[in-house]
Design a protein around this motif. Structure first.
Motif, PDB file in Angstrom:
ATOM      1  N   PHE A  14       0.825  -1.213   0.000  1.00  0.00           N
ATOM      2  CA  PHE A  14       0.000   0.000   0.000  1.00  0.00           C
ATOM      3  C   PHE A  14       0.858   1.261   0.000  1.00  0.00           C
ATOM      4  N   TRP A  26       3.019   2.165  -3.167  1.00  0.00           N
ATOM      5  CA  TRP A  26       2.267   2.665  -4.315  1.00  0.00           C
ATOM      6  C   TRP A  26       1.550   3.968  -4.013  1.00  0.00           C
ATOM      7  N   PHE A  27       1.297   4.227  -2.751  1.00  0.00           N
ATOM      8  CA  PHE A  27       0.635   5.469  -2.366  1.00  0.00           C
ATOM      9  C   PHE A  27       1.703   6.551  -2.281  1.00  0.00           C
ATOM     10  N   THR A  57      -0.001  10.019  -6.119  1.00  0.00           N
ATOM     11  CA  THR A  57      -1.339   9.818  -5.575  1.00  0.00           C
ATOM     12  C   THR A  57      -1.848  11.071  -4.879  1.00  0.00           C
ATOM     13  N   SER A 117      -4.350  -0.232  -9.062  1.00  0.00           N
ATOM     14  CA  SER A 117      -4.993  -1.181  -8.145  1.00  0.00           C
ATOM     15  C   SER A 117      -5.212  -2.527  -8.820  1.00  0.00           C
ATOM     16  N   TYR A 165      -5.086   0.557  -1.444  1.00  0.00           N
ATOM     17  CA  TYR A 165      -4.633   1.667  -2.289  1.00  0.00           C
ATOM     18  C   TYR A 165      -5.809   2.283  -3.041  1.00  0.00           C
TER      19      TYR A 165
END
Length: 474
Positions: A47, A50-51, A55, A79, A270
């Motif tokens: 999470f 990728w965040f 984002t 996602s 995410y």
């Protein structure tokens, strides 16, 4: 108070990362944390990695201008990638007990495919990591009210992330990311509550965005719209799957069940939390429409930070920028390590003989330093937006690396020759289209993906002129 807090937070992050480095005793510890991490840490890593900056700052700015039409690749495609990886790729790859995703290409297809795929994977990280460095520079510039230039902020941020990543590797990434994830979740929920109150309630923000058509996702019912939608979806949805950071997080798991569900749960988390920055940014159109109108074309990435600095209390500012720094640092550390490991294990090690475990560990640390310098220079010189840098990162892996990976796992007839044809055809068509017709109705990366698919089918079904790979390890 805000600057003092940020400085303290950076010092604590470095200290935690260096303490985690004490767990590193060999290259496998450095690269995959000894394959010993529980579900909650694996999920947090998936999470939080990728965040990232795109984002909070990138896709939130795109949402204001284009709505969900502009976010098909991220967060929807991103996602999709994590969930597909968990359901279809994590288990068979985990069972192979590899160090890197590049090792799979060597094991299945041989050295040439390993080299081509690994180079493509490393190149794809250039834009993604640079986006995080760019965001760090932006944050330091805003926090210091211009006293620290964006360029100087990039150098400071890169130095901080490098310090704990180069010593602790995946152990430092895992521990710091878990703590950063807690800060991200609590901080953004708190800020969303405040922004909702300032905008007349969270429901009012959502309703206003819906009335403005910002949640419309499906394309127009015509050829161009549908093809563009598919291309945007699979650019990250498929192109992000053959990536070392995705593989690395699953590969750190204690068992294959954790590898599967850590990826799936991380992907779901995410997708859900990605909507918080979108609503935060949109609330600015209700709270301070004049500022939004001024920045929407000039520099939309500043809209959300300006909302916090101009309309929220010092405590809220501390919480937001703490969460934002956590977002960026968690992504930057993981994405610095991933390509560096590919370079040392799958490119350099293959050129040497009898590389010991200690030598591989030292070599990987040198590469981490070198890659940090490279992405920092790129970040200092590029003019692309954060969202664009991230979105463009996966075009090359979609064109060259995804089909050999998927076919190798799920099609028995996939051959060494098919993989070579797939990688080279995908690259050739993608590059040609980017040069000749970058704005064609068929996006270049989609054309490259289709060429890669045809190359795999033709190369595997035709008579085999290229010998199967040797199974010899490095």
């Amino acid at each position: 108070m805000l600057i003092t807090f940020v400085a303290l937070y950076l010092v604590v992050s470095i200290a935690i990362g260096l303490l985690a480095a004490m767990r590193v005793h060999n290259a496998r510890d450095y690269i995959s944390a000894g394959r010993n991490l529980p579900l909650y840490i694996v999920t947090a890593m998936v999470f939080a990695t990728w965040f990232g900056a795109e984002t909070v700052l990138g896709i939130s700015a795109t949402f204001l201008k284009e709505g969900m039409h502009g976010l098909v690749s991220d967060p929807i495609g991103a996602s999709l990638c994590l969930i597909l990886f968990g359901l279809l790729f994590a288990r068979p790859l985990y069972r192979l007990n590899l160090l890197t995703i590049g090792d799979y290409y060597r094991l299945r297809y041989g050295r040439l495919v390993e080299l081509v795929a690994s180079v493509c994977i490393v190149i794809s990280y250039l834009g993604w990591v640079s986006a995080q460095i760019t965001a760090l520079g932006l944050v330091f510039n805003l926090l210091s009210q211009g006293a620290i230039s964006t360029s100087a902020g990039m150098l400071i941020g890169a130095a901080v992330v490098l310090t704990y990543t180069i010593f602790g590797g995946m152990w430092s990434v895992a521990i710091t990311t878990f703590i950063q994830m807690i800060v991200i979740v609590i901080g953004l929920i708190y800020i969303m509550m405040i922004a909702g109150d300032l905008a007349g309630g969270f429901g009012n923000v959502v309703q206003h965005a819906a009335d403005a058509g910002k949640f419309a996702v499906l394309p127009e019912a015509n050829w161009v719209g549908i093809v563009g939608f598919i291309a945007a979806l699979i650019t990250m949805g498929f192109g992000s799957i053959p990536q070392q950071d995705v593989f690395q997080r699953a590969n750190t798991s204690k068992n294959e069940g954790i590898a599967v569900w850590g990826s799936v749960l991380g992907g779901l988390a995410y997708f859900i939390f990605a909507f918080i920055p979108l609503m935060l940014a949109y609330s600015a159109t209700l709270i301070d429409p004049a500022t939004v109108e001024h920045l929407i074309d000039a520099d939309p990435q500043h809209i959300l930070p300006r909302l916090i600095l101009d309309h929220m209390s010092p405590l809220a500012q501390v919480v937001f920028f703490g969460a934002l720094l956590s977002v960026i640092m968690s992504t930057a550390s993981g994405t610095l390590l991933a390509p560096s490991v590919i370079v040392s294990e799958n490119i350099l090690r293959g050129l040497m003989r009898d590389v010991s475990d200690d030598q591989l560990l030292r070599m990987t640390r040198f590469v981490v330093f070198g890659f940090t310098v490279l992405v920092t220079v790129y970040a200092l010189t590029t003019t692309e937006s954060i969202h664009t840098m991230v979105e463009n990162a996966y075009k090359i892996t979609l064109a060259a690396a995804f089909v050999p990976l998927a076919a190798g796992l799920y099609w028995r007839r996939a051959s060494n020759q098919g993989a070579i044809f797939a990688a080279l055809a995908g690259l050739a068509v993608w590059i040609a289209c980017e040069i000749v017709a970058p704005d064609s109705d068929i996006p270049p990366q989609l054309a490259g993906f289709l060429a890669s698919l045809i190359g795999m089918l033709a190369g595997s079904l035709l008579p085999q002129w290229i010998a199967p790979p040797s199974r010899r390890a490095h």
